[in-house]
Write an enzyme that holds these catalytic residues in place. Structure first.
Site, PDB file in Angstrom:
ATOM      1  N   GLU A  93       0.731  -1.284   0.070  1.00  0.00           N
ATOM      2  CA  GLU A  93       0.076   0.061  -0.048  1.00  0.00           C
ATOM      3  C   GLU A  93       0.941   1.261  -0.139  1.00  0.00           C
ATOM      4  O   GLU A  93       0.427   2.017  -0.548  1.00  0.00           O
ATOM      5  CB  GLU A  93      -1.025  -0.144   1.241  1.00  0.00           C
ATOM      6  CG  GLU A  93      -2.091  -1.051   1.186  1.00  0.00           C
ATOM      7  CD  GLU A  93      -2.922  -1.158   2.328  1.00  0.00           C
ATOM      8  OE1 GLU A  93      -2.392  -1.625   3.456  1.00  0.00           O
ATOM      9  OE2 GLU A  93      -3.976  -0.633   2.159  1.00  0.00           O
ATOM     10  N   GLU A 118      -4.100  -9.754   3.359  1.00  0.00           N
ATOM     11  CA  GLU A 118      -4.731  -9.233   4.647  1.00  0.00           C
ATOM     12  C   GLU A 118      -5.877 -10.276   4.647  1.00  0.00           C
ATOM     13  O   GLU A 118      -6.579 -10.703   5.815  1.00  0.00           O
ATOM     14  CB  GLU A 118      -5.457  -7.810   4.425  1.00  0.00           C
ATOM     15  CG  GLU A 118      -4.156  -6.785   4.621  1.00  0.00           C
ATOM     16  CD  GLU A 118      -3.695  -6.546   3.249  1.00  0.00           C
ATOM     17  OE1 GLU A 118      -3.645  -7.244   2.344  1.00  0.00           O
ATOM     18  OE2 GLU A 118      -2.744  -5.408   3.379  1.00  0.00           O
TER      19      GLU A 118
END
Lengths: 222, 256
Positions: B114, B134
């Protein structure tokens, strides 16, 4: 239905509009050019039966871009500089929203504002010797007519930043790889090819047609 | 405290270098992997022309420290604010309107990915590996990944990466458009650094920021407003350039 302009050659032939930047050899985009483009805007927008619009430059080059020697002092002494620039923008940006295909055919130099003009068209075809670039930052300016966003949208942020910040030029092959042009054709046949390309359209241009028509045409040529 | 010194900062030739410095995995100890105040102080240098982000040692970053994250949840910590601080940090970096380049080698997972996605340019080593794992832990990417990944690689590939958590290598990452350039492993930092230098060396900071700002406006402002802003920025630069030129010709006349 041909109107006389000093900086543009404009005519409609067989339902196809031909807009030629007509200040050779470099077809610089002068204050007069932007003003005549604004004059022409109403007429072109009204020609809803047009099958296509083809934009090109007279002679060896598309255009070397805005005439900074003329433009900068104009902006400097003009109190309404921002609205002056805004009208230069709208003199070109409406091309993108026309309901028929707008095609730029590019020979030779296509730099700065001229590339931004071409980026408002739906299709871009060029000759093998064409040269592109957005050199504005090297004059302490930025591409100011939508070029940054459109270049990035076609070629990815990384490449757009690389070419815009360095201001360096690139050739036809690189332009094709970047997605800046749709095809490279022999330069003497460019306008004729564009007419053939334009004629395959049902008349209207819809967003998203670009890939379909380019790939279909390229396949047919093989 | 373990998290205190995990990020290093230096300025070299006008380029700010952020080093994620908790090897070997370079876990991001917290979503706000560096205090916002430090970042603000670092980037306040007016001569700064670009920012390079890389990891110390063999890896870029394996992402968030999940053990710490889950322990905070059981402690009833304000998790939302905790995560938001990471997002704020990335927004701040983007808002500097300086070119951000990620130099990636080894693993680039989760929060690390990210962070890389917040950059404008991603240079990766041949051995780089990317994943968004995730969902395997019952979570989703929490620092803008669900927005920036589809923006970068398209919905189909983003969904595949996020839902499966599968790892992809540098070649695949380039094919789907996740990264821009692949270079040999030992060259990745130098390549990224030199690229930033080449892009920014000759330009005044103001011109660089104007280009980046205009690019950012295209996605953050409504179209009409973005155009008005572009106009205003161009106008300001043009007036300055016009004055510079007339001063110069004035001077030349004086010299002659």
């Amino acid at each position: 239905m041909t109107r006389k302009f000093d900086t543009i050659d404009w005519c409609v032939n067989d339902q196809i509009g031909h807009l030629v930047l007509n200040q050779p050899p470099s077809n610089k985009m002068t204050v007069a050019f932007f003003s005549e483009m604004t004059d022409l805007k109403g007429e072109i927008t009204g020609l809803t039966s047009l099958k296509a619009l083809i934009i090109s430059g007279k002679g060896r080059h598309f255009s070397s871009g805005a005439d900074l020697d003329e433009l900068l002092p104009e902006i400097d002494r003009n109190a309404g500089a921002e609205s002056f620039l805004q009208s230069n923008y709208t003199a070109l940006s409406y091309l993108e929203t026309l309901p028929f295909p707008v095609i730029s055919v590019i020979r030779g130099a296509c730099l700065g504002s001229a590339l931004e003009l071409a980026l408002f068209s739906h299709f871009r075809f060029c000759g093998e010797e064409a040269v592109f670039g957005l050199p504005e930052t090297t004059f302490n300016l930025i591409p100011g007519i939508g070029g940054i966003q459109r270049f990035a949208a076609l070629s990815r942020k990384a490449r757009a930043l690389d070419y815009i910040l360095t201001g360096r030029m690139f050739d036809a092959q690189r332009a094709l790889e970047l997605g800046i042009v749709d095809a490279i054709w022999p330069k003497i046949k460019l306008v004729d090819e564009a007419i053939v390309f334009a004629k395959q359209f049902p008349g209207r241009y819809e967003k998203g047609m670009r890939e379909v028509y380019v790939s279909r045409y390229v396949r047919r040529k093989r | 405290m373990k998290g205190k010194h995990q990020i290093e900062w230096e300025i070299r030739d006008g380029i700010g270098i952020i080093t994620i410095s908790s090897p070997p995995e370079n876990y991001l100890y917290e979503p706000a992997f560096v205090p916002l105040e430090s970042l603000k102080k670092w980037t306040a240098d007016p001569s700064l022309k670009g920012i390079l982000i890389h990891g110390k040692g063999k890896h870029f970053s394996a992402g968030g420290d999940l053990d710490r994250l889950f322990s905070l949840i059981t402690d009833n910590h304000d998790l939302k604010a905790y995560l938001a601080a990471g997002t704020t940090l990335l927004e701040y970096l983007i808002g500097t309107d300086l070119p951000l380049v990620a130099a990636i080698q080894g693993v680039c997972f989760g929060g690390g990915l990210e962070l890389a996605l917040a950059c404008h340019i991603r240079i990766a080593a041949e051995n780089a590996l990317f994943a968004s794992p995730e969902t395997g832990h019952g979570l989703i990417p929490g620092m803008g990944g669900t927005v920036r990944l589809p923006e970068t690689v398209g919905q189909a590939q983003a969904l595949r990466m996020i839902l499966t958590g599968d790892m992809i290598n540098a070649e695949e990452a380039r094919m789907i458009g996740l990264i821009d350039i692949i270079v040999p492993r030992h060259e990745v930092f130098d390549y990224a650094f030199n690229m930033l230098r080449k892009m920014t060396d000759a330009l005044p900071v103001k011109v660089i920021r104007s280009v980046l700002r205009t690019l950012r406006n295209a996605t953050t402002l409504p179209a009409e407003q973005a155009i008005t802003e572009e106009n205003r920025i161009f106008c300001e630069l043009a007036k300055e350039e016009a004055k510079r030129r007339s001063a110069e010709s004035e001077k030349n006349r004086g010299d002659a």
